[in-house]
Design an enzyme around this catalytic site. Structure first.
Site, PDB file in Angstrom:
ATOM      1  N   GLU A 197       0.713  -1.129   0.081  1.00  0.00           N
ATOM      2  CA  GLU A 197       0.111  -0.163   0.064  1.00  0.00           C
ATOM      3  C   GLU A 197       0.958   1.066   0.236  1.00  0.00           C
ATOM      4  O   GLU A 197       2.287   1.336   0.685  1.00  0.00           O
ATOM      5  CB  GLU A 197      -0.632  -0.151   1.445  1.00  0.00           C
ATOM      6  N   CYS A 235      -2.564   1.939   8.292  1.00  0.00           N
ATOM      7  CA  CYS A 235      -1.729   1.408   7.594  1.00  0.00           C
ATOM      8  C   CYS A 235      -1.796  -0.158   7.519  1.00  0.00           C
ATOM      9  O   CYS A 235      -1.730  -0.845   8.441  1.00  0.00           O
ATOM     10  CB  CYS A 235      -0.376   1.824   8.145  1.00  0.00           C
TER      11      CYS A 235
END
Ligand code: SF4
Length: 338
Positions: A89, A330
């Site tokens: 990501e 995250c």
């Protein structure tokens, strides 16, 4: 075969010298890749046919794939698929001062911080430099604008992947490459002490951030296992060395976890620990997730903590929050793929 986006320019120069071509060819290739954004060797003018064939034989020019994007006000979150099917990501943020991107450095992470969604998914492997460089290239293509600031603070511990991260920095900082100024690049570590000394030597102009999250060993041991390998005293000594060598200010990241590390005593202890250090503290409101039990500190308590640091002469900010419509913590986008 190495991916071309993993190669710093000086290595590419050596390559061309070794194949009896000119050193400046490396700059030409860099300009095609990073300035003109031409990725197909066949489309690169002024490069002879033989050299083109040689480049195609010796380097991989493939890209990671953009799989998913989530957007909210001033923030975009991207999920990429790597060639081996793993996911990583990146997060893009629009600020008053420019556009920043937070990149991942590993698939998963072995550091095991108790509050971290990424750390629940153990490290599968390090990212190679090209897999980090391409996060920037693909996002710049998506937003049709240049990224001004890069933070290596996504999934993974960058100092557990030191060599690839250093090549990544060389490539993005190169004026013939992506050309992001060293002072606009920040590397964040949970505290791998020997690498802090190396980093001070190798990259004195690049910013260092430390994920601190606790003002004493007892508490830090509870939430950050790295602290058992390198205690706070060793960590602080390495940071003082970094500041002395580079003359740069260090950022301390401090995630506010309710009833864990957010008391007034913790704030006083933190003030004492950081007194007279060239640093600033970034207080981060925690992103609660379904999988982890920690709670976010109430706003009033964050402000009380902030005030104590301020009163003790510590530079402190509270991190601005970005849209909550995206899976903000995250590692959440990736976790949802599994
Ligand atoms: S906070 Fe950073 S170092 Fe700690 S587990 Fe998560 S990704 Fe790894």
């Amino acid at each position: 075969m190495k991916n071309i986006f993993s190669i710093p320019r000086n290595e590419l120069e050596e390559y061309f010298i070794n194949i009896n071509d000119k050193k400046f060819r490396a700059t030409q290739i860099y300009e095609f890749l990073y300035k003109k954004r031409i990725y197909n060797v066949n489309d690169m003018n002024n490069i002879g046919k033989n050299i083109k064939e040689k480049l195609k034989q010796d380097f991989d020019f493939s890209f990671i794939k953009l799989k998913l994007k989530q957007e909210d006000v001033n923030v975009k979150k991207y999920l990429f698929e790597l060639s081996d099917g793993n996911y990583i990501e990146s997060v893009l943020m629009y600020h008053d001062y420019g556009i920043s991107i937070c990149v991942s450095s590993q698939v998963g992470c072995n550091m095991g911080c108790a509050f971290c969604e990424s750390g629940r998914l153990k490290k599968v492997r390090n990212l190679e430099a090209y897999e980090i460089v391409q996060q920037i290239i693909l996002i710049e293509e998506d937003i049709k604008a240049r990224i001004s600031h890069v933070v290596v603070m996504g999934i993974g511990e960058p100092f557990d992947n030191y060599d690839n991260i250093m090549n990544f920095i060389r490539i993005i900082n190169d004026p013939k490459g992506i050309d992001i100024g060293a002072r606009h690049i920040t590397v964040s570590t949970c505290g791998i002490v020997p690498k802090i000394y190396e980093f001070a030597k190798d990259f004195s102009q690049v910013n260092l951030a430390i994920s601190l999250h606790a003002p004493n060993d007892k508490l830090r041991n509870q939430i950050m296992p790295i602290s058992k390998a390198y205690n706070l005293n060793e960590l602080m000594n390495s940071i003082k060395h970094y500041i002395k060598t580079t003359n740069r200010r260090v950022t301390f990241e401090y995630i506010m976890l309710e009833n864990i590390n957010d008391s007034e005593d913790n704030a006083k202890e933190l003030s004492k620990l950081l007194k007279n250090l060239n640093c600033y503290v970034n207080l981060i409101p925690y992103n609660e997730t379904e999988n982890i039990g920690f709670k976010r500190t109430k706003k009033v308590q964050i402000l009380a903590f902030y005030d104590i640091l301020k009163k003790n002469g510590i530079n402190v900010t509270i991190r601005k929050e970005f849209g909550s419509k995206v899976d903000a913590a995250c590692g959440q986008l990736r976790a949802n793929q599994n």
